[in-house]
Structure formats: C-alpha cells, structure tokens
Design an enzyme around this catalytic site. Structure first.
Site, mmCIF file in Angstrom:
data_model
loop_
_atom_site.group_PDB
_atom_site.id
_atom_site.type_symbol
_atom_site.label_atom_id
_atom_site.label_comp_id
_atom_site.label_asym_id
_atom_site.label_seq_id
_atom_site.Cartn_x
_atom_site.Cartn_y
_atom_site.Cartn_z
ATOM 1 N N ASP A 83 0.880 -1.164 0.000
ATOM 2 C CA ASP A 83 0.000 0.000 0.000
ATOM 3 C C ASP A 83 0.917 1.212 0.000
ATOM 4 O OD1 ASP A 83 -1.686 2.137 0.498
ATOM 5 O OD2 ASP A 83 -2.928 1.059 1.936
ATOM 6 N N HIS A 84 0.980 1.926 -1.122
ATOM 7 C CA HIS A 84 1.989 2.978 -1.253
ATOM 8 C C HIS A 84 1.816 4.088 -0.224
ATOM 9 C CE1 HIS A 84 -1.302 4.736 -3.675
ATOM 10 N NE2 HIS A 84 -0.794 5.887 -3.328
ATOM 11 N N HIS A 133 -6.231 2.176 2.330
ATOM 12 C CA HIS A 133 -5.515 3.383 2.745
ATOM 13 C C HIS A 133 -5.982 3.927 4.096
ATOM 14 C CE1 HIS A 133 -3.869 3.170 -1.155
ATOM 15 N NE2 HIS A 133 -4.738 3.895 -1.801
#
Length: 484
Positions: A176-177, A239
């Site tokens: 998950d960037h 996120h």
C-alpha cells in the site's frame, strides 16, 4: 548477496511511471544493493536494448531535473527483459532458466513484483510455484502484491489461501503505497520518540480523530473499475484503515515488522461492529453531481463517490473516542490528513459565557501533498483585552531536507522488500480483518434500509448533510486545503 527484482506486467504504466524511476533514484543515491538486476516480464516482444531505451525515455520524463544521463548509463546494463505470458507454464520455465543464467549460479535474493491485473494474481503465484521459482534454498524469495487484495472478505481469504500454498506469510509483501510516504512513517517517530505527545494520546485528552483522504479529480474514464468498486473498496479498506491503525496502535516492544503488525491488527480487532441502526446513524453516503453522466456509468448507478464513517475502538486507550473517516472524489482539493482533536479545557476563563465555545487544541498531520505537521493552540490577541485566537506551529518536511527531493513512497517500499523488512506491508490477517469491517457496511448500503445517497457539487467538501451530521454531534470537520 546480489538481488534480482522481477516485474510481471512490466509493459504496464506502473513500471515506467513509478517502479523503474524509484529504483533508478535508489541507484543514483547509492541505496540500491550492489549487483541488483531488474527483469521485466510481459507478453510484448522486446530486446534488452529496446527495453532499456524505452525506460530511459520514461524515467527521464518522470524523474525530471534530477535525471542524470551518466547515472543511467551505469544503471541500464542491470535491466533485462524476458517475454512471457502468465498463463503459459513454459514461459515460467524459460524465465527460471534466464534468471539462472544472469545470476551465474550465485546465491541471489529475488523479489517478484506482480504489477498485473488482480485477476492474474493467483495464476501468477501458482506458476511461480510450479516452476520452482518460490524455492528459497539459494537465497530469499519474496513476492510483492499490489492492491486491491480481494474485493471482499471471501475473495481475500481465497487469495490468501492460494498464495500460502506457494509462499510462506513472511515471504508475502502486500503493498500500500500510502505506508511508504515519509509523513506516515513519521507518525511512528512523532508518537514513540517524543515524550510530549504519547502521554496525551488517549481518551483522557483526545475528543476525536478525523482522517480525510480527499481527491479533487473525478473518475474520468475509470468507470469500468470504479462503478463496481466504489469509495469504500477503493479507499477505506486499505488506505484509510491503514492510517487509522498507525494512529491508534499501541507502541510495540521494538520496531520489528512482526511486532509492529501485531499492534496494528489489535486495533482492527477492537473496532466496534455496526449493527441495526448504526449503519444509518454512523455513516454518510454521497455521489458527486455529474457522476451519472460520466462515460460508462449506468444511468441508475447507486455507487458512492463519497463516504464518511464513525468508528469506535473498544480498548483501554480509545474507549469512547470516535474516529471520523471520510473520503471522496471531486472535492475541494487533494489532501490526505489526520486531525487529532484534543478536548476543550475544563473551564473557559476568557471570553465570557456569551462567547462561542472554543475548539480544543488540534494536531494536524498532513500526509500529502504538503507533507508536514501543524499544532494549533490558543494565544492572546494583542491589545484586545483577554480575547484569544488560534495560531499554529508549522513543520514542513520539504523545508527540513534543505530543498532536496522528497523520497517517493515506492523507493522506501521497494528497498524494504529487497532487504526483507515487512514493517510497512499488510499481513494476511490484517487484510481479512479490514474487509470484515467494510463488508457489512457495503451490504447495508445495498439493502432496502440503506441510508440516503446524497448528491454534492464538485469542488466542495462533500455533501452538506455530512457537515450537519458532524455538527449535530457538536463537532466540525477540519475543512482546510493545505498550502503547498
């Protein structure tokens, strides 16, 4: 030990736009381990030289002014290309042979990056296993999987089970960037390296927490994906819940991947389940005006482009403290921020009984795009009796690094995967728990008892009803666009 990074789906946009530029920046800064090779795999036919030439053009475009032709000439010989089809077992046998050739029989760590359509994840994993590419006798073998990791709890469980037939959990890196962003990582330092914050980080001093992920853009031509996904699957399950976990977690005994992820999972275990009328009372749904006119969107679509949730963590630290989570498309600006709203002082000394109740102090963590931290507090207005106003202390990450370029999230995450640090990657049970929180809300929103779908104009902060919803709880959103 040398390393090889194998990127499946290498002809896709993610490779040229994010992955190779990130690896090139790491190489230019001397951060990438020596003898690191990059092998692109996709169906398109390329020679090594063609592939390198293509990536040079795109890397120069996305790296910008920091691109160095000299550094690229040193980096490029480490880039290779192998044509192959994920659905073809022979392609994986050919890949295995090619990797053995370029690694020259030396002990080598490998990272397999699945930059493909999610529908191909299971097949790619199975093919890696069948070709013996998951065997770690000659060096560590790790696999990076991009989101979305499943579309609900059932599909996530099936994918986990399928992957575990080939790779152990410690070999799996679900990326998950958001977790690679410097400001997100700084939450750890802010909380656990400073004695001035952690004593206040609990129900005794915090009134509530707000987490906002706002996007200025609308869906554009993404209707094929977005209308089947919606805002809860697109933003909340991954996120936003990740940001909530880091904000709410207990300090681990040490900064170790297993211990950090243990504490994150405990947060999800503590989230109070919604039942009955909670789905209407503790959620708000919205759809921006004009969504139904977007190309590819059904005329009667009920897909949400905005959502706000009120969640509670039933544990010792956070009992009774609401977490307000919201995200939307077509909003006032692009921002990701965490607001820690502290309680009011117990007795108002200044302003008299007729004055409006002052908001308590707040800590604002700007995750993007204006990475930084602001502390809001009350000060006296000069030459105005004992009136007060809100001022703030402002820390800006960009200023703190002396004008240097802020590291890209993929730089940190790729380097961590190569080095075997899974602290910033999601664990299997974490993914499933997140889905177990979001699935019931999606199901309730698709039922006859669903709360109303409010329409909101683009360029604002979502539906007016959402602001009223929070105002009725004697609170208000922090609706401030960051100054970049």
């Amino acid at each position: 030990m040398s390393h090889t990074i194998v990127i499946f789906g290498a002809s896709g946009d993610l490779t040229s736009r994010k992955l190779v530029p990130a690896l090139f920046r790491l190489f230019s800064r001397g951060r990438l381990p020596e003898s690191t090779r990059i092998v692109g795999v996709s169906r398109s036919p390329y020679e090594h030289s063609e592939w390198r030439k293509s990536l040079r053009e795109t890397t120069e475009k996305f790296v910008g002014k920091s691109f160095s032709a000299e550094a690229w000439d040193s980096f490029a010989p480490n880039i290779y290309y192998q044509a192959g089809d994920i659905k073809d077992a022979d392609s994986f046998q050919s890949l295995a042979k090619f990797l053995d050739e370029i690694e020259e029989g030396k002990s080598t760590g490998r990272v397999y990056y699945l930059s493909t359509m999610p529908q191909l994840y299971e097949e790619a994993i199975q093919q890696l296993g069948a070709a013996g590419l998951a065997c770690d006798k000659t060096g560590p073998r790790r696999v990076i999987i991009e989101k979305p990791f499943g579309t609900d709890l059932k599909t996530a469980q099936r994918l986990n089970e399928s992957i575990h037939h080939v790779f152990r959990e410690d070999q799996i890196y679900r990326i998950d960037h958001y977790l690679g962003k410097e400001t997100v990582q700084n939450i750890f330092a802010l909380r656990f390296a400073n004695s001035i914050f952690e004593p206040l980080w609990n129900r005794n001093y915090i009134d509530h927490v707000q987490i906002t992920v706002a996007e200025e853009v609308v869906i554009g031509r993404r209707a094929g994906y977005y209308d089947n996904s919606g805002i809860l699957r697109d933003m909340f399950q991954n996120h936003i819940l990740q940001l909530m976990m880091i904000t709410a977690m207990e300090p681990p005994a040490k900064f170790d991947a297993a211990l950090v992820r243990d504490e994150k999972v405990k947060v999800l275990h503590s989230v109070r389940k919604m039942t009955g009328g909670d789905f209407a009372a503790q959620t708000v749904r919205g759809q921006y005006a004009g969504y139904l006119q977007e190309e590819g969107v059904p005329a009667n679509s009920q897909t949400e482009t905005f959502a706000a949730l009120k969640l509670y963590c039933d544990n010792w630290r956070w009992q009774g403290v609401p977490f307000f989570l919201r995200s939307g498309k077509g909003m006032s600006c692009r921002t990701t921020q965490i607001v820690i709203q502290f309680k009011n002082v117990p007795h108002q000394l200044f302003g008299g009984s007729k004055s409006k109740t002052k908001l308590g102090n707040r800590l604002v963590i700007q995750v993007q795009p204006a990475e930084g931290i602001q502390l809001h507090f009350e000060t006296k207005v000069a030459d105005a009796g004992m009136k007060t106003r809100t001022n703030h202390l402002d820390f800006n990450f960009q200023d703190s690094i002396g004008g240097e370029e802020m590291p890209d999230a993929y730089q940190r995450l790729l380097l961590d995967a190569v080095q075997g640090d899974a602290s910033l990657f999601a664990r299997g049970d974490e993914v499933e728990l997140a889905w177990s929180i979001i699935d019931p809300i999606i199901e309730a929103w698709r039922s006859p008892a669903a709360p109303p779908l409010h329409t909101y104009p683009t360029g604002l902060w979502g539906p007016e009803e959402c602001s009223q919803w929070l105002f009725d709880q004697k609170r208000e959103w922090f609706d401030v666009c960051p100054v970049i």
